[in-house]
Scaffold this active site. Structure first.
Site, PDB file in Angstrom:
ATOM      1  N   HIS A 153      20.576  18.252  17.353  1.00  0.00           N
ATOM      2  CA  HIS A 153      19.974  18.335  18.680  1.00  0.00           C
ATOM      3  C   HIS A 153      20.567  19.487  19.484  1.00  0.00           C
ATOM      4  CE1 HIS A 153      17.554  14.755  18.470  1.00  0.00           C
ATOM      5  NE2 HIS A 153      18.591  13.976  18.216  1.00  0.00           N
ATOM      6  N   CYS A 221      15.804  22.628  18.165  1.00  0.00           N
ATOM      7  CA  CYS A 221      14.580  22.801  18.950  1.00  0.00           C
ATOM      8  C   CYS A 221      14.738  23.921  19.975  1.00  0.00           C
ATOM      9  CB  CYS A 221      14.215  21.506  19.662  1.00  0.00           C
ATOM     10  SG  CYS A 221      13.692  20.198  18.544  1.00  0.00           S
TER      11      CYS A 221
END
Length: 255
Positions: A153, A221
């Site tokens: 993440h 991301c």
């Protein structure tokens, strides 16, 4: 001269205004309170909670790294007698199945206390959210010819790859397993669409090409707080340090 009816009418108007002001005031106060609560929730969820989780993950990863060293010291089994095909090649690092922990990622550029555990698989509920870094199970092991690819993440759940865009050419990316430390050096950064799975190929973005180099690929991301794209960091293998030796200098910034 005002009549009794006029005075009563004026009093009713003043009372109505007071009621309107009171209702508007209450609504405004409730709106302010709701806004403050939402801000505090976002502050907790997106910043303070991440600091707490990141600190917990750092500590857990340090403990796990130390346990790998201690386990190596306790293991007295003889080394394999068979000579490797390439004596200069590092041993392939241990990997594991889905949600099973097997290594530690250290990137000095991310801070003196930065460490993140690595586990098999890249599912959010089983690996990325509770553990930190996930290994794409279809890619190679640390030190193997090909592509050792991982995900993490960039925001929330400890955001282990939050600073991926801050990497500089030559920065160390160190993977520790039961065998030892695999030092890679950061080379390039790029952005791709979420469907660009060819970054996981043994030779990234090249189909059907036989690998000759040992690479690491970090994926996360992009942009921040969005999954519209993927940010990809590539590194090239530099050296291997056995677990029975002293930790490599690459674990320190500038090393």
């Amino acid at each position: 001269m005002a009549t009794t009816g006029d005075r009563r009418s004026a009093r009713r108007e003043r009372a109505a205004k007071r009621r309107r002001i009171t209702v508007l005031g209450v609504f405004g106060e409730l709106s302010i309170t709701a806004g403050v609560l939402i801000f505090l929730f976002l502050f907790w969820q997106l910043w303070f909670n991440d600091l707490v989780v990141r600190a917990e993950q750092n500590t857990a990863a340090e403990d796990f790294a130390q346990s790998l060293i201690e386990a190596a010291g306790e293991d007295q089994s003889p080394a394999p007698s068979e000579e490797p095909a390439d004596p200069a090649a590092p041993p392939a690092g241990t990997t594991a199945g889905d949600a099973e922990e097997f290594g530690v990622l250290t990137i000095p550029r991310f801070g003196d206390d930065y460490h993140a555990k690595i586990a098999g698989g890249v599912t959010r509920p089983r690996t990325l959210n509770p553990i930190g870094i996930g290994h794409y199970l279809t890619t190679q092991a640390p030190g193997e010819v090909g592509n050792f690819a991982v995900a993490g993440h960039r925001t929330t759940y400890g955001k282990p790859l939050n600073q991926i865009a801050n990497l500089r050419v030559g920065d160390a990316i160190v993977v520790q397993t039961a065998e030892g430390w695999y030092t890679y050096r950061f080379r390039t950064l790029e952005y791709v669409t979420p469907s660009a799975s060819d970054v996981l190929n043994p030779v990234p973005q090249a189909d059907g090409v036989e690998a000759t180099d040992r690479l690491i690929t970090l994926t996360s991301c992009s942009p921040m707080y969005s999954a519209a794209e993927r940010i990809i960091a590539y590194g090239v293998f530099e050296s291997f340090t056995p677990i029975t030796d002293a930790p490599p200098a690459s674990l320190e910034l500038g090393g």
